[in-house]
Design a protein around this motif. Structure first.
Motif, PDB file in Angstrom:
ATOM      1  N   ASN A 145      -3.074   5.846   8.383  1.00 60.10           N
ATOM      2  CA  ASN A 145      -2.903   6.989   9.271  1.00 60.10           C
ATOM      3  C   ASN A 145      -1.445   7.008   9.708  1.00 60.10           C
ATOM      4  O   ASN A 145      -0.979   6.102  10.392  1.00 60.10           O
ATOM      5  N   SER A 146      -0.715   8.030   9.304  1.00 52.21           N
ATOM      6  CA  SER A 146       0.688   8.164   9.675  1.00 52.21           C
ATOM      7  C   SER A 146       0.845   9.413  10.538  1.00 52.21           C
ATOM      8  O   SER A 146       0.920  10.525  10.016  1.00 52.21           O
ATOM      9  N   GLY A 147       0.814   9.218  11.839  1.00 52.01           N
ATOM     10  CA  GLY A 147       0.968  10.348  12.755  1.00 52.01           C
ATOM     11  C   GLY A 147      -0.129  11.385  12.626  1.00 52.01           C
ATOM     12  O   GLY A 147       0.131  12.579  12.741  1.00 52.01           O
ATOM     13  N   GLY A 148      -1.338  10.946  12.355  1.00 45.50           N
ATOM     14  CA  GLY A 148      -2.464  11.872  12.231  1.00 45.50           C
ATOM     15  C   GLY A 148      -2.652  12.453  10.842  1.00 45.50           C
ATOM     16  O   GLY A 148      -3.480  13.332  10.637  1.00 45.50           O
ATOM     17  N   ARG A 149      -1.897  11.956   9.865  1.00 46.63           N
ATOM     18  CA  ARG A 149      -2.036  12.416   8.471  1.00 46.63           C
ATOM     19  C   ARG A 149      -2.266  11.214   7.584  1.00 46.63           C
ATOM     20  O   ARG A 149      -1.704  10.143   7.797  1.00 46.63           O
ATOM     21  N   ALA A 150      -3.063  11.402   6.559  1.00 48.97           N
ATOM     22  CA  ALA A 150      -3.367  10.314   5.632  1.00 48.97           C
ATOM     23  C   ALA A 150      -2.230  10.114   4.641  1.00 48.97           C
ATOM     24  O   ALA A 150      -1.686  11.081   4.108  1.00 48.97           O
ATOM     25  N   VAL A 151      -1.895   8.853   4.408  1.00 53.29           N
ATOM     26  CA  VAL A 151      -0.960   8.469   3.363  1.00 53.29           C
ATOM     27  C   VAL A 151      -1.685   7.454   2.490  1.00 53.29           C
ATOM     28  O   VAL A 151      -2.286   6.498   3.000  1.00 53.29           O
ATOM     29  N   VAL A 152      -1.652   7.663   1.171  1.00 51.75           N
ATOM     30  CA  VAL A 152      -2.340   6.768   0.242  1.00 51.75           C
ATOM     31  C   VAL A 152      -1.293   6.059  -0.612  1.00 51.75           C
ATOM     32  O   VAL A 152      -0.483   6.699  -1.280  1.00 51.75           O
ATOM     33  N   TYR A 153      -1.353   4.733  -0.577  1.00 46.24           N
ATOM     34  CA  TYR A 153      -0.485   3.880  -1.385  1.00 46.24           C
ATOM     35  C   TYR A 153      -1.312   3.421  -2.576  1.00 46.24           C
ATOM     36  O   TYR A 153      -2.349   2.769  -2.405  1.00 46.24           O
ATOM     37  N   VAL A 154      -0.882   3.756  -3.775  1.00 50.09           N
ATOM     38  CA  VAL A 154      -1.650   3.484  -4.990  1.00 50.09           C
ATOM     39  C   VAL A 154      -0.979   2.356  -5.773  1.00 50.09           C
ATOM     40  O   VAL A 154       0.221   2.386  -6.014  1.00 50.09           O
ATOM     41  N   PHE A 155      -1.804   1.384  -6.165  1.00 47.05           N
ATOM     42  CA  PHE A 155      -1.320   0.219  -6.897  1.00 47.05           C
ATOM     43  C   PHE A 155      -2.144   0.020  -8.159  1.00 47.05           C
ATOM     44  O   PHE A 155      -3.342   0.300  -8.182  1.00 47.05           O
ATOM     45  N   GLU A 156      -1.478  -0.473  -9.201  1.00 41.89           N
ATOM     46  CA  GLU A 156      -2.145  -0.771 -10.461  1.00 41.89           C
ATOM     47  C   GLU A 156      -1.785  -2.200 -10.859  1.00 41.89           C
ATOM     48  O   GLU A 156      -0.648  -2.643 -10.666  1.00 41.89           O
ATOM     49  N   LEU A 157      -2.754  -2.907 -11.411  1.00 46.99           N
ATOM     50  CA  LEU A 157      -2.537  -4.285 -11.822  1.00 46.99           C
ATOM     51  C   LEU A 157      -1.664  -4.324 -13.069  1.00 46.99           C
ATOM     52  O   LEU A 157      -1.959  -3.669 -14.068  1.00 46.99           O
ATOM     53  N   GLU A 158      -0.582  -5.084 -12.981  1.00 47.00           N
ATOM     54  CA  GLU A 158       0.296  -5.277 -14.136  1.00 47.00           C
ATOM     55  C   GLU A 158      -0.271  -6.454 -14.916  1.00 47.00           C
ATOM     56  O   GLU A 158      -0.317  -7.580 -14.405  1.00 47.00           O
ATOM     57  N   PRO A 159      -0.780  -6.235 -16.130  1.00 49.28           N
ATOM     58  CA  PRO A 159      -1.538  -7.274 -16.821  1.00 49.28           C
ATOM     59  C   PRO A 159      -0.736  -8.525 -17.170  1.00 49.28           C
ATOM     60  O   PRO A 159      -1.294  -9.616 -17.216  1.00 49.28           O
ATOM     61  N   THR A 160       0.552  -8.402 -17.397  1.00 52.51           N
ATOM     62  CA  THR A 160       1.344  -9.566 -17.778  1.00 52.51           C
ATOM     63  C   THR A 160       1.559 -10.514 -16.609  1.00 52.51           C
ATOM     64  O   THR A 160       1.396 -11.723 -16.727  1.00 52.51           O
ATOM     65  N   THR A 161       1.896  -9.955 -15.439  1.00 52.78           N
ATOM     66  CA  THR A 161       2.177 -10.789 -14.268  1.00 52.78           C
ATOM     67  C   THR A 161       0.947 -11.031 -13.410  1.00 52.78           C
ATOM     68  O   THR A 161       0.919 -11.968 -12.611  1.00 52.78           O
ATOM     69  N   GLY A 162      -0.065 -10.153 -13.523  1.00 45.09           N
ATOM     70  CA  GLY A 162      -1.269 -10.296 -12.713  1.00 45.09           C
ATOM     71  C   GLY A 162      -1.069  -9.897 -11.263  1.00 45.09           C
ATOM     72  O   GLY A 162      -1.842 -10.301 -10.400  1.00 45.09           O
ATOM     73  N   VAL A 163      -0.041  -9.095 -10.978  1.00 46.33           N
ATOM     74  CA  VAL A 163       0.188  -8.616  -9.610  1.00 46.33           C
ATOM     75  C   VAL A 163       0.155  -7.095  -9.605  1.00 46.33           C
ATOM     76  O   VAL A 163       0.323  -6.450 -10.638  1.00 46.33           O
ATOM     77  N   TYR A 164      -0.061  -6.546  -8.410  1.00 48.65           N
ATOM     78  CA  TYR A 164      -0.071  -5.094  -8.279  1.00 48.65           C
ATOM     79  C   TYR A 164       1.353  -4.548  -8.249  1.00 48.65           C
ATOM     80  O   TYR A 164       2.244  -5.144  -7.642  1.00 48.65           O
ATOM     81  N   VAL A 165       1.528  -3.402  -8.888  1.00 49.53           N
ATOM     82  CA  VAL A 165       2.778  -2.653  -8.777  1.00 49.53           C
ATOM     83  C   VAL A 165       2.433  -1.287  -8.187  1.00 49.53           C
ATOM     84  O   VAL A 165       1.382  -0.712  -8.490  1.00 49.53           O
TER      85      VAL A 165
END
Length: 197
Positions: A145-165
């Protein structure tokens, strides 16, 4: 808030609680999670949290292709000491679905969504993404919730490193092609509801 003097808080065993304990411990509050062997109780939901969870559950159910199921507030087994409860998950819709099950294996989860609350900021921004990535959940969304508005942070798994980008930060409209085509007006989460005439 008064505490019942007769109530005894559960005392963790040596080494902490396990994922199986969530199904057998008496009198746990709804939506109790297990993080690193510790029980985590949720605070009361805000209106934003309630609306955002309902929005994503309903929208994803209407958009998910055949073969996928959307579940709200359902725990996932990551390992013996971690059984978090994302706000919304997308999993395969299995033919042999056990309607009595209380959790799903993390490796079946295609998308995990967390709607951040004041008390869950650190877990949703730091702890859970690390655990979801280690469990190889391919997609993670964090909704704030950013000042009454939704903000969506989208992440995808990077298969080589195994971490989200990070693959995007969405303020008004969320449009992605994975895990399936999704195009959502985020203003609908906080829009003033019309009253019946």
């Amino acid at each position: 808030m008064s505490v019942d003097p007769q109530y005894h808080w559960p005392i963790p065993p040596e080494g902490g609680w396990t994922a199986d304990d969530l199904d057998t411990l008496p009198n746990l509050p709804p939506h109790t999670e297990l993080i690193d062997g510790s029980l985590v109780f949720v605070s009361p939901q805000t209106r934003f949290h309630l609306r955002a969870v309902g929005f994503f559950e309903w929208q994803l159910r209407s958009l998910a292709p055949e073969g996928l199921e959307v579940l709200r507030e359902f725990t996932i087994d990551i390992d013996r000491r971690n059984r978090p409860e994302p706000d919304v998950i997308v999993i395969p819709d299995e033919d042999d679905l056990d309607l009595d099950q209380t959790r799903v294996p993390a490796q079946t989860v295609q998308l995990a969504i967390e709607v951040v609350s004041a008390e869950s900021v650190d877990r949703d921004r730091e702890t859970k993404p690390l655990k979801y990535a280690r469990a190889k959940i391919p997609h993670y969304w964090r909704v704030e919730n950013s000042g009454g508005r939704a903000v969506v942070y989208v992440f995808e798994l990077e298969p080589t490193t195994g971490v989200y980008v990070a693959t995007g930060i969405f303020h008004d409209r969320l449009k992605v092609s994975v895990p399936f085509p999704i195009d959502l007006d985020l203003d609908d989460i906080t829009a003033k509801r019309g009253r019946p005439q």
